[in-house]
Write an enzyme that holds these catalytic residues in place. Structure first.
Site, PDB file in Angstrom:
ATOM      1  N   ARG A  16     -13.174  35.957  60.198  1.00 57.02           N
ATOM      2  CA  ARG A  16     -11.783  35.596  59.935  1.00 57.02           C
ATOM      3  C   ARG A  16     -10.838  36.796  59.921  1.00 57.02           C
ATOM      4  O   ARG A  16      -9.616  36.628  59.952  1.00 57.02           O
ATOM      5  CB  ARG A  16     -11.685  34.843  58.609  1.00 57.02           C
ATOM      6  CG  ARG A  16     -12.119  33.384  58.723  1.00 57.02           C
ATOM      7  CD  ARG A  16     -11.726  32.623  57.478  1.00 57.02           C
ATOM      8  NE  ARG A  16     -12.603  32.912  56.356  1.00 57.02           N
ATOM      9  CZ  ARG A  16     -12.300  32.662  55.090  1.00 57.02           C
ATOM     10  NH1 ARG A  16     -11.125  32.139  54.780  1.00 57.02           N
ATOM     11  NH2 ARG A  16     -13.163  32.931  54.131  1.00 57.02           N
ATOM     12  N   GLY A  86     -28.565  34.948  54.942  1.00 59.41           N
ATOM     13  CA  GLY A  86     -28.171  34.620  53.585  1.00 59.41           C
ATOM     14  C   GLY A  86     -28.289  35.789  52.623  1.00 59.41           C
ATOM     15  O   GLY A  86     -28.872  36.838  52.935  1.00 59.41           O
ATOM     16  N   THR A  87     -27.744  35.605  51.433  1.00 62.45           N
ATOM     17  CA  THR A  87     -27.695  36.681  50.445  1.00 62.45           C
ATOM     18  C   THR A  87     -29.081  37.059  49.926  1.00 62.45           C
ATOM     19  O   THR A  87     -29.360  38.237  49.671  1.00 62.45           O
ATOM     20  CB  THR A  87     -26.793  36.278  49.278  1.00 62.45           C
ATOM     21  OG1 THR A  87     -27.230  35.012  48.763  1.00 62.45           O
ATOM     22  CG2 THR A  87     -25.347  36.153  49.726  1.00 62.45           C
ATOM     23  N   SER A 108     -20.959  43.230  46.289  1.00 61.44           N
ATOM     24  CA  SER A 108     -20.526  42.838  47.626  1.00 61.44           C
ATOM     25  C   SER A 108     -19.569  43.893  48.172  1.00 61.44           C
ATOM     26  O   SER A 108     -18.642  44.323  47.474  1.00 61.44           O
ATOM     27  CB  SER A 108     -19.820  41.478  47.576  1.00 61.44           C
ATOM     28  OG  SER A 108     -20.715  40.470  47.166  1.00 61.44           O
ATOM     29  N   GLY A 145     -19.814  29.518  44.052  1.00 60.41           N
ATOM     30  CA  GLY A 145     -20.940  28.899  43.366  1.00 60.41           C
ATOM     31  C   GLY A 145     -20.592  28.629  41.912  1.00 60.41           C
ATOM     32  O   GLY A 145     -19.963  29.465  41.254  1.00 60.41           O
ATOM     33  N   LYS A 361       5.847  75.223  58.142  1.00 63.85           N
ATOM     34  CA  LYS A 361       4.391  75.127  58.319  1.00 63.85           C
ATOM     35  C   LYS A 361       3.751  76.486  58.045  1.00 63.85           C
ATOM     36  O   LYS A 361       4.189  77.500  58.587  1.00 63.85           O
ATOM     37  CB  LYS A 361       4.077  74.655  59.741  1.00 63.85           C
ATOM     38  CG  LYS A 361       2.605  74.338  60.014  1.00 63.85           C
ATOM     39  CD  LYS A 361       1.785  75.528  60.503  1.00 63.85           C
ATOM     40  CE  LYS A 361       2.291  76.077  61.803  1.00 63.85           C
ATOM     41  NZ  LYS A 361       1.440  77.230  62.264  1.00 63.85           N
ATOM     42  N   TYR A 376      13.207  75.826  62.056  1.00 67.78           N
ATOM     43  CA  TYR A 376      11.742  75.830  62.026  1.00 67.78           C
ATOM     44  C   TYR A 376      11.251  77.154  61.484  1.00 67.78           C
ATOM     45  O   TYR A 376      11.662  78.239  61.946  1.00 67.78           O
ATOM     46  CB  TYR A 376      11.158  75.617  63.432  1.00 67.78           C
ATOM     47  CG  TYR A 376       9.647  75.747  63.468  1.00 67.78           C
ATOM     48  CD1 TYR A 376       8.833  74.821  62.820  1.00 67.78           C
ATOM     49  CD2 TYR A 376       9.044  76.821  64.129  1.00 67.78           C
ATOM     50  CE1 TYR A 376       7.452  74.955  62.833  1.00 67.78           C
ATOM     51  CE2 TYR A 376       7.662  76.954  64.154  1.00 67.78           C
ATOM     52  CZ  TYR A 376       6.871  76.025  63.497  1.00 67.78           C
ATOM     53  OH  TYR A 376       5.504  76.150  63.508  1.00 67.78           O
ATOM     54  N   ASN A 387      18.825  83.586  53.535  1.00 69.54           N
ATOM     55  CA  ASN A 387      19.567  82.450  54.083  1.00 69.54           C
ATOM     56  C   ASN A 387      19.215  82.347  55.561  1.00 69.54           C
ATOM     57  O   ASN A 387      19.509  83.259  56.339  1.00 69.54           O
ATOM     58  CB  ASN A 387      21.075  82.654  53.900  1.00 69.54           C
ATOM     59  CG  ASN A 387      21.854  81.374  54.175  1.00 69.54           C
ATOM     60  OD1 ASN A 387      21.629  80.707  55.178  1.00 69.54           O
ATOM     61  ND2 ASN A 387      22.780  81.042  53.294  1.00 69.54           N
TER      62      ASN A 387
END
Length: 467
Positions: A16, A86-87, A108, A145, A361, A376, A387
């Site tokens: 799903r 199955g489980t 789970s 369950g 950077k 940059y 400045n």
């Protein structure tokens, strides 16, 4: 106290989800669902964690090995379930990895938000002897369950939805899929499982009836928090769980005194530590490890990852900070943004100003340095009170290697300058606007490197279509 082993069922396809990615690798808060489960399991200090894989097994095993890596203080193992029957069949595949002296906790891989203290309470309820089930009462228990109890309220069985009678389907107490059981008791029960049911599968839940028949006490640790047992089966459920998770993170921060403009528009995808009187505006995302000091203000629409921001700093809207492995640090009282970008290795001192469309950077800016517009700074060491003009860049890459730019205290760099590294600008110097510098400059000097201005009188522009 018996040692603890953990089994995590992660073999399903997740049809799903409508995705090529195995369901347990879909991400919640930027971590795989299965990674959340493994991290919670680790709080039990288990001897071993066994992940049962099937669909996409190679991909799942590689991803969770990378996630746990060398940091894990438990033995991480895998068991293949092919085909998926199955489980009960799933846990059978893990049996060779389990110690008969241990208690095994079964989880789970698509139930990511169970809390560690809940699992510890379940282990305590098991006590090395009992079969302990994690249960919850739901207004709408459809699909789960049901817990069937006897006249004395003892647990007698778990009945799966498709096998339940009408009366049993009205039971609101459900089994979460999480249990704790002594391995020595589990082993013979798993050997007796059959698939005589509506799904023709081997149900792990059938061991409850076997425990009752063998005189083993079955106990239920009942919680009221539905989020802890909520699973993911579709993109809709994943999105709902994401918002529920983020809402809890938001409320926890607000209880610590953080001011959030709107807790519904807030995302933490890692660790966020906040000092007193922090304010965070809408649509902010925090990733990796982020620390915000006292009085920090974060403007709207910021993305901040792997950064430490000191007291009193202001991060204006639309700023992007990502320290990756190197980290980013922002000093006290600094002003960053709007629309600024701080990349790995940016180390900004107190009262530094980084303005709109400025990128930094692998650079250090000392106290009071300013780069307010369209600039940059890469691989640079910038002194105090510098400045740095609009449109200026450090040309740090020669096509093969990176080189460093060093700018002394009180330097003024004019607009549209290119500083070709390696280069050093002496303290107190001035660089004239539009200069391209290739050599070191002395302290206190005006340095200009640009072509002479020439004006040609009566010059005519080309005319469109003229030959």
């Amino acid at each position: 106290m018996a040692a603890v082993d953990v089994v995590i069922m992660a073999a399903g396809k997740g049809t799903r989800m409508k995705s090529k990615l195995p369901k347990v690798l879909h991400r919640l808060a930027d971590r795989a669902l299965l990674a959340h489960v493994v991290d919670t399991a680790s709080t039990l200090k288990p001897r071993r964690v066994v992940v049962i894989t099937g669909h996409g097994a190679t991909e799942v095993e590689a991803a969770i090995t990378r996630h746990s890596g060398a940091k894990a203080d438990f033995d991480l193992g895998f068991a293949r379930q092919e085909p998926q029957l199955g489980t009960g069949h799933a846990v059978q595949q893990a049996l060779p990895h389990l110690d008969d002296e241990a208690v095994v906790v079964v989880l789970s891989g698509d139930v990511p938000l169970t809390q560690g203290d809940t699992l510890q309470a379940l282990v305590d309820a098991c006590g090395g002897e009992n079969l302990a089930l994690l249960t919850l009462a739901l207004d709408n228990p459809s699909g789960y369950g049901r817990i069937v109890r006897g006249p004395d309220d003892a647990v007698l069985a778990i009945v799966e939805q498709k096998d339940a009678t009408e009366a049993q389907r009205r039971i609101q107490e459900i089994y979460s899929g999480i249990m704790a059981v002594p391995v020595a008791r589990l082993r013979p029960w798993l050997a007796r499982l059959d698939n005589q049911n509506a799904q023709a599968e081997y149900y792990l839940t059938d061991i409850v009836k076997m425990a009752v028949a063998d005189g083993v006490r079955v106990v239920a640790h009942k919680i009221s928090d539905e989020l802890q047992v909520a699973g993911v089966n579709s993109p809709v459920q994943l999105a709902e769980l994401e918002r529920a998770y983020q809402r809890r993170r938001a409320h926890a921060l607000m209880e610590q005194g953080v001011r959030l403009a709107d807790p519904a528009r807030f995302d933490v995808r890692g660790s966020l530590q906040c000092g007193q009187d922090v304010f965070i505006d809408v649509n902010c995302v925090f990733e990796g490890q982020v620390t915000l000091g006292e009085g920090v203000r974060i403007g709207a629409n910021c993305v901040i990852a792997n950064a430490s921001i000191a007291a009193g700093a202001v991060i204006h809207p639309f700023t992007h900070i990502d320290g990756e492995k190197a980290g980013v640090s922002v000093g006290q009282g600094a002003l960053i943004g709007p629309f600024a970008r701080l990349r790995p290795g940016a180390q900004l001192g107190d009262e530094v100003h980084i303005g709109n469309f400025v990128e930094v950077k692998n650079s250090t800016l000392a106290k009071g340095a300013k780069a307010n517009h369209l600039a940059y700074l890469g691989d640079a060491t910038v002194g105090e009170r510098v400045n740095y003009g609009a449109g200026s860049i450090t040309a740090n890459y020669d096509g093969a290697n990176k080189h460093r730019t060093v700018i002394g205290d009180d330097v003024h760099v004019g607009s549209n300058c290119v500083l070709i590294a390696p280069i050093k600008l002496g303290a107190g110097g001035t660089v004239g606007g539009g200069s391209t510098l290739t050599k070191d400059t002395p302290a206190g000097a005006l340095s200009v490197a640009r072509g002479r201005q020439v004006s040609i009188p009566d010059w005519q522009r080309p005319v469109k279509g003229a030959k």
